[in-house]
Motif scaffolding. Structure first.
Motif, PDB file in Angstrom:
ATOM      1  N   ASN A  59       7.072  40.682  43.087  1.00  5.68           N
ATOM      2  CA  ASN A  59       6.044  41.496  43.722  1.00  5.68           C
ATOM      3  C   ASN A  59       6.654  42.621  44.552  1.00  5.68           C
ATOM      4  O   ASN A  59       6.166  43.750  44.541  1.00  5.68           O
ATOM      5  CB  ASN A  59       5.151  40.617  44.596  1.00  5.68           C
ATOM      6  CG  ASN A  59       4.277  39.717  43.748  1.00  5.68           C
ATOM      7  OD1 ASN A  59       3.883  40.106  42.649  1.00  5.68           O
ATOM      8  ND2 ASN A  59       4.001  38.525  44.224  1.00  5.68           N
ATOM      9  N   ALA A  60       7.741  42.290  45.262  1.00  5.81           N
ATOM     10  CA  ALA A  60       8.373  43.315  46.094  1.00  5.81           C
ATOM     11  C   ALA A  60       8.973  44.416  45.220  1.00  5.81           C
ATOM     12  O   ALA A  60       8.881  45.604  45.555  1.00  5.81           O
ATOM     13  CB  ALA A  60       9.439  42.678  46.972  1.00  5.81           C
ATOM     14  N   HIS A  80      11.933  38.627  51.408  1.00  3.34           N
ATOM     15  CA  HIS A  80      12.978  38.098  50.539  1.00  3.34           C
ATOM     16  C   HIS A  80      14.244  38.939  50.586  1.00  3.34           C
ATOM     17  O   HIS A  80      15.267  38.548  50.049  1.00  3.34           O
ATOM     18  CB  HIS A  80      12.469  37.958  49.107  1.00  3.34           C
ATOM     19  CG  HIS A  80      12.432  39.259  48.375  1.00  3.34           C
ATOM     20  ND1 HIS A  80      11.391  40.123  48.477  1.00  3.34           N
ATOM     21  CD2 HIS A  80      13.337  39.838  47.557  1.00  3.34           C
ATOM     22  CE1 HIS A  80      11.652  41.188  47.735  1.00  3.34           C
ATOM     23  NE2 HIS A  80      12.820  41.034  47.167  1.00  3.34           N
ATOM     24  N   ARG A  81      14.164  40.105  51.244  1.00  7.97           N
ATOM     25  CA  ARG A  81      15.378  40.933  51.301  1.00  7.97           C
ATOM     26  C   ARG A  81      16.134  40.757  52.607  1.00  7.97           C
ATOM     27  O   ARG A  81      17.194  41.366  52.804  1.00  7.97           O
ATOM     28  CB  ARG A  81      15.002  42.404  51.103  1.00  7.97           C
ATOM     29  CG  ARG A  81      14.387  42.659  49.740  1.00  7.97           C
ATOM     30  CD  ARG A  81      14.311  44.113  49.420  1.00  7.97           C
ATOM     31  NE  ARG A  81      15.642  44.727  49.392  1.00  7.97           N
ATOM     32  CZ  ARG A  81      15.820  46.029  49.208  1.00  7.97           C
ATOM     33  NH1 ARG A  81      14.789  46.822  49.043  1.00  7.97           N
ATOM     34  NH2 ARG A  81      17.036  46.536  49.191  1.00  7.97           N
ATOM     35  N   ARG A 130       5.400  41.154  54.202  1.00  2.00           N
ATOM     36  CA  ARG A 130       5.772  40.343  53.050  1.00  2.00           C
ATOM     37  C   ARG A 130       6.865  40.978  52.186  1.00  2.00           C
ATOM     38  O   ARG A 130       7.766  40.291  51.715  1.00  2.00           O
ATOM     39  CB  ARG A 130       4.499  40.159  52.242  1.00  2.00           C
ATOM     40  CG  ARG A 130       4.587  39.177  51.149  1.00  2.00           C
ATOM     41  CD  ARG A 130       3.211  39.034  50.538  1.00  2.00           C
ATOM     42  NE  ARG A 130       3.341  38.897  49.116  1.00  2.00           N
ATOM     43  CZ  ARG A 130       2.355  39.121  48.263  1.00  2.00           C
ATOM     44  NH1 ARG A 130       1.165  39.523  48.715  1.00  2.00           N
ATOM     45  NH2 ARG A 130       2.537  38.960  46.987  1.00  2.00           N
ATOM     46  N   GLU A 131       6.785  42.298  51.991  1.00  2.00           N
ATOM     47  CA  GLU A 131       7.749  42.901  51.061  1.00  2.00           C
ATOM     48  C   GLU A 131       9.174  42.891  51.608  1.00  2.00           C
ATOM     49  O   GLU A 131      10.115  43.110  50.858  1.00  2.00           O
ATOM     50  CB  GLU A 131       7.321  44.320  50.676  1.00  2.00           C
ATOM     51  CG  GLU A 131       7.298  45.320  51.801  1.00  2.00           C
ATOM     52  CD  GLU A 131       5.917  45.406  52.441  1.00  2.00           C
ATOM     53  OE1 GLU A 131       5.170  44.396  52.384  1.00  2.00           O
ATOM     54  OE2 GLU A 131       5.589  46.462  53.008  1.00  2.00           O
ATOM     55  N   HIS A 132       9.321  42.656  52.905  1.00  2.00           N
ATOM     56  CA  HIS A 132      10.677  42.631  53.452  1.00  2.00           C
ATOM     57  C   HIS A 132      11.296  41.244  53.407  1.00  2.00           C
ATOM     58  O   HIS A 132      12.505  41.108  53.445  1.00  2.00           O
ATOM     59  CB  HIS A 132      10.667  43.090  54.915  1.00  2.00           C
ATOM     60  CG  HIS A 132      10.243  44.514  55.090  1.00  2.00           C
ATOM     61  ND1 HIS A 132      10.924  45.556  54.513  1.00  2.00           N
ATOM     62  CD2 HIS A 132       9.211  45.066  55.765  1.00  2.00           C
ATOM     63  CE1 HIS A 132      10.322  46.698  54.821  1.00  2.00           C
ATOM     64  NE2 HIS A 132       9.268  46.425  55.577  1.00  2.00           N
ATOM     65  N   GLU A 188       9.559  31.948  45.258  1.00  2.00           N
ATOM     66  CA  GLU A 188      10.506  32.930  45.807  1.00  2.00           C
ATOM     67  C   GLU A 188      10.754  34.028  44.783  1.00  2.00           C
ATOM     68  O   GLU A 188      10.833  35.210  45.126  1.00  2.00           O
ATOM     69  CB  GLU A 188      11.829  32.258  46.165  1.00  2.00           C
ATOM     70  CG  GLU A 188      11.733  31.429  47.423  1.00  2.00           C
ATOM     71  CD  GLU A 188      13.035  30.719  47.752  1.00  2.00           C
ATOM     72  OE1 GLU A 188      14.098  31.139  47.250  1.00  2.00           O
ATOM     73  OE2 GLU A 188      12.971  29.730  48.508  1.00  2.00           O
ATOM     74  N   GLU A 240       7.779  36.232  44.595  1.00  2.00           N
ATOM     75  CA  GLU A 240       7.733  37.175  45.709  1.00  2.00           C
ATOM     76  C   GLU A 240       8.692  38.340  45.470  1.00  2.00           C
ATOM     77  O   GLU A 240       8.392  39.487  45.781  1.00  2.00           O
ATOM     78  CB  GLU A 240       8.082  36.472  47.024  1.00  2.00           C
ATOM     79  CG  GLU A 240       6.944  35.638  47.593  1.00  2.00           C
ATOM     80  CD  GLU A 240       5.722  36.482  47.958  1.00  2.00           C
ATOM     81  OE1 GLU A 240       5.893  37.610  48.440  1.00  2.00           O
ATOM     82  OE2 GLU A 240       4.591  36.019  47.736  1.00  2.00           O
ATOM     83  N   MET A 241       9.858  38.028  44.925  1.00  2.00           N
ATOM     84  CA  MET A 241      10.820  39.094  44.632  1.00  2.00           C
ATOM     85  C   MET A 241      10.224  40.055  43.612  1.00  2.00           C
ATOM     86  O   MET A 241      10.361  41.267  43.733  1.00  2.00           O
ATOM     87  CB  MET A 241      12.106  38.506  44.052  1.00  2.00           C
ATOM     88  CG  MET A 241      12.972  37.862  45.072  1.00  2.00           C
ATOM     89  SD  MET A 241      14.505  37.372  44.271  1.00  2.00           S
ATOM     90  CE  MET A 241      15.419  36.843  45.685  1.00  2.00           C
ATOM     91  N   ARG A 261      18.990  25.528  52.261  1.00  2.00           N
ATOM     92  CA  ARG A 261      18.111  26.661  51.963  1.00  2.00           C
ATOM     93  C   ARG A 261      17.588  27.250  53.260  1.00  2.00           C
ATOM     94  O   ARG A 261      17.450  26.551  54.250  1.00  2.00           O
ATOM     95  CB  ARG A 261      16.880  26.215  51.162  1.00  2.00           C
ATOM     96  CG  ARG A 261      17.143  25.562  49.866  1.00  2.00           C
ATOM     97  CD  ARG A 261      17.526  26.488  48.771  1.00  2.00           C
ATOM     98  NE  ARG A 261      16.484  27.441  48.407  1.00  2.00           N
ATOM     99  CZ  ARG A 261      16.522  28.190  47.303  1.00  2.00           C
ATOM    100  NH1 ARG A 261      17.528  28.065  46.481  1.00  2.00           N
ATOM    101  NH2 ARG A 261      15.571  29.045  47.034  1.00  2.00           N
TER     102      ARG A 261
END
Lengths: 233, 436
Positions: A163-164, B357-358, B353-355, A157, A160-161, B394
């Motif tokens: 990478n973003a 985790h936000r 993918r880039e969205h 996780e 991934e953060m 989680r």
């Protein structure tokens, strides 16, 4: 299981207590480093930089006492694992402290630049990293293998953060070349956090090793690095 | 100590402690009261300390329960003291923790070193120094696992006394300051978020009012249309305020562990049946595929229902009409040992993918106009995240563009206990307060 020599038990208790204490200092360094980035506070950043020395001193002292215990008591099996793992965890924590210090160093130039909206993403990533570190220290203190394994599996996780944020920062720098300086600092802060996440998984491996006496394995789920094709989209 | 003196003093101290708690006397007074109580209980604490020197290389596995109470008035007093209290032996091991301390700090383990419980540097320094020089100290510290918690600690010394042995002990009284701290932070967050998010719909409503007051005044067709838009925008503002309020309520209780045990399948089934009519309206197939092997979780029933309702509602909104939403039991995962999972899977366009985790960030929207059209407030997943934080759960999101999305909720299995019964359905004749 108590030992015939009671002071050996006491030695083991004290060594592990020192690990928790180092962990507590690491948490504080990281949380203050993040605060100094978010609140653009160079004074706080300098405090973190100074405080890191205490962590180094704790690591040295711990190493010394572990070496002494090994030499004096010649421990085997579980006791030896506890001591070896303690040394490894201490040096991992010391590195985490260094990374927190590095984040603070970057907070100083950032505090005089204009505020970037990207710091929100960094703050979020920092919060997650700090919670993982805190959880792994709890797992160590209570010998909670389940928790350790869970943290070990969750590190992707943070990857991934990272990478973003990488993507976001690059886009940000492409849009306005005056922001390349700030962008580069933010990128390194994110990278430091990602490294702290990796070190955290190393501590979970150590907790697993102490309890189970075998390595946790090496097929940890990891985030894929981002390509750079998006810049030309 | 004379025979008569012991119970009398104990009574006086109990009254004093209760009074100071009730009247909010200055902390020092409360501390002194706590100190006196402890002084009375020193023999108990000492006995405990002697029996609790367990090495850490083999920690006791069931630390959750304090040892059985001895028939001792001092002990009984300590057990009833509402403030969390620890007695720390000279070598740093926790000699005694009262039930309030067990409730406030779930990891408390008598016999273990105190740094395993609270490792904040200021606290460690205060206890260590007090054990050496005997000075009284106060400090504040924060813990960072899951939801941040803020504490205030006062550390004092039980002096060495020939009657009780020569070892010094520190007593620590803790006060949980999380709530005032959070209230402060929530207030500033609320202002920042609400003002920003309310501005757009407000500006649009004001714009339409001005139009209606001037050139659209005599145009009945435009009036109808504008009033419709205004009603929609006002509804959005109302939902936004509701969501913000429920989010701050959840955040205020985030550090309180839920205790009731529920059947997870029961809660999920109930949510799905409540949402079936909406699925019908939107032309979405809502399918329930639970493993009959049920799982029991400790939780707040209403909050857990809100988690599944929000996730299913989102899946229906973004899965699109004609799609299907499946609610199923997730297979056990190595990444989530000792937890049970429920997955909500949709057949929508998926999320890049880039969205991902936000998504749980407040007001984060992958596509702003799309979300607004669907009447979303941008808070649904933030609410889910905070509820799961409280439950030590989680949220796992996996998605690829074009392949739909899967939202999996992982909740820790409840250790034991009876499953609570859901409250009886509200009487339909009962008068309900009207929403404003």
């Amino acid at each position: 299981m108590a030992h015939i020599v009671a002071s050996f038990d006491e030695d083991l208790v004290q060594v592990q207590a020192r690990i928790s204490e180092m962990g507590g200092l690491c948490e504080e360094l990281l949380s203050k480093a993040l605060q100094s980035v978010q609140e653009r506070d160079p004074v706080l950043a300098r405090q973190v930089i100074d405080r890191d020395r205490a962590l180094d001193a704790m690591e040295m002292a711990l190493e010394e006492s572990v070496v002494k215990i090994i030499a004096l008591r010649q421990p085997v099996a579980a006791d030896l694992r506890v001591l070896i793992a303690a040394m490894k965890i201490a040096s991992t924590l010391e590195r985490i402290g260094d990374l927190a210090k590095n984040i603070s160093k970057r907070a100083i130039p950032l505090s005089s630049a204009r505020p970037a909206r990207l710091t929100t993403s960094i703050a979020r990533m920092g919060k997650t990293t700090l919670a993982q570190l805190s959880d792994v220290l709890n797992a160590h203190a209570s010998r909670d293998v389940d928790l350790a394994v869970q943290i070990w599996n969750q590190d992707y996780e943070i990857d991934e953060m990272y990478n973003a944020i990488f993507r976001e920062v690059v886009t940000y720098m492409v849009e306005d070349s005056r922001l390349i300086g700030i962008g580069a600092q933010l990128m390194f802060i994110a990278k430091n956090l990602e490294r702290i996440g990796d070190h955290t998984t190393h501590i979970s491996e150590m907790v697993y090793y102490i309890v189970k006496g075998e390595p946790l394995g090496d097929d940890r789920p990891k985030g894929e690095p981002t390509g750079v094709d998006f810049i030309h989209e | 100590m004379a025979e008569w003196f012991h119970p009398l003093l104990a009574l006086a101290v109990a009254v004093f402690a209760a009074l100071s708690a009730a009247l909010g006397l200055p902390p020092l007074a409360a501390f002194l009261a706590g100190g006196l109580v402890v002084l009375l209980a020193v023999p108990v604490a000492r006995r405990l300390a002697d029996s609790a020197a367990v090495p850490l290389s083999d920690p006791p596995r069931d630390p959750a329960h304090p040892p059985p109470a001895a028939p001792d008035p001092g002990r009984a007093l300590l057990e009833r003291l509402p403030a969390p209290l620890l007695v720390i032996a000279r070598n740093g091991c926790i000699a005694y923790a009262n039930p309030a301390a067990h409730a406030a700090l779930p990891h408390v383990e008598p016999g273990a070193h105190f740094a395993h419980l609270i490792r904040a540097p200021d606290f460690v320094a205060a206890v260590t120094a007090t054990l050496v020089d005997g000075e009284e100290r106060a400090c504040r510290f924060t813990t960072f696992d899951g939801s941040e918690r803020h504490f205030e600690a006062r550390v004092g010394l039980l002096p060495a006394d020939p009657a009780f042995g020569t070892d010094r002990r520190a007593i620590v009284q803790l006060e949980d300051r999380t709530e005032p701290h959070k209230a402060e932070q929530l207030r500033s967050d609320f202002i920042a978020n609400a003002s920003h998010e309310l501005r757009t719909p407000l500006a649009s409503v004001i714009g339409y009012i001005e139009t209606l007051q001037h050139h659209a005044r005599h145009d009945p067709e435009a009036r109808e249309r504008f009033l419709g838009i205004m009603a929609r925008e006002a509804g959005r503002m109302q939902r936004l305020v509701d969501d913000l309020m429920s989010l701050s309520r959840i955040e205020m209780s985030e550090h309180l562990r839920p205790v009731e045990v529920w059947s997870l399948n029961g809660i999920v089934t109930e949510c799905v049946s409540a949402l079936q009519p909406i699925a019908g309206q939107q032309g979405v197939d809502l399918l329930l595929e639970l493993d009959p092997q049920d799982c029991r979780v400790a939780g707040d029933r209403d909050q857990l229902s809100q988690v599944f309702t929000n996730l299913i509602d989102n899946a229906m909104k973004y899965g699109g009409p004609g799609g299907s939403v499946r609610v199923l039991t997730a297979p056990p995962s190595r990444a989530h040992p000792n937890r049970c999972g429920i997955t909500v899977a949709d057949t929508g366009p998926g999320i890049a993918r880039e969205h991902i985790h936000r998504l749980t960030e407040r007001f984060y929207r992958v596509n702003v106009s799309h979300s607004r059209n669907k009447g979303g407030t941008g808070l649904g997943l933030a609410i889910v995240k905070h509820i799961l934080n409280r439950h030590k759960g989680r949220l796992e999101i996996t998605s690829k563009p074009g392949e739909g999305s899967r939202f999996t909720v992982w909740l820790p299995r409840a250790a034991s206990g009876d499953v609570a019964q859901p409250p009886p359905p509200p009487d339909p004749g009962e008068a309900k307060p009207l929403g404003m």
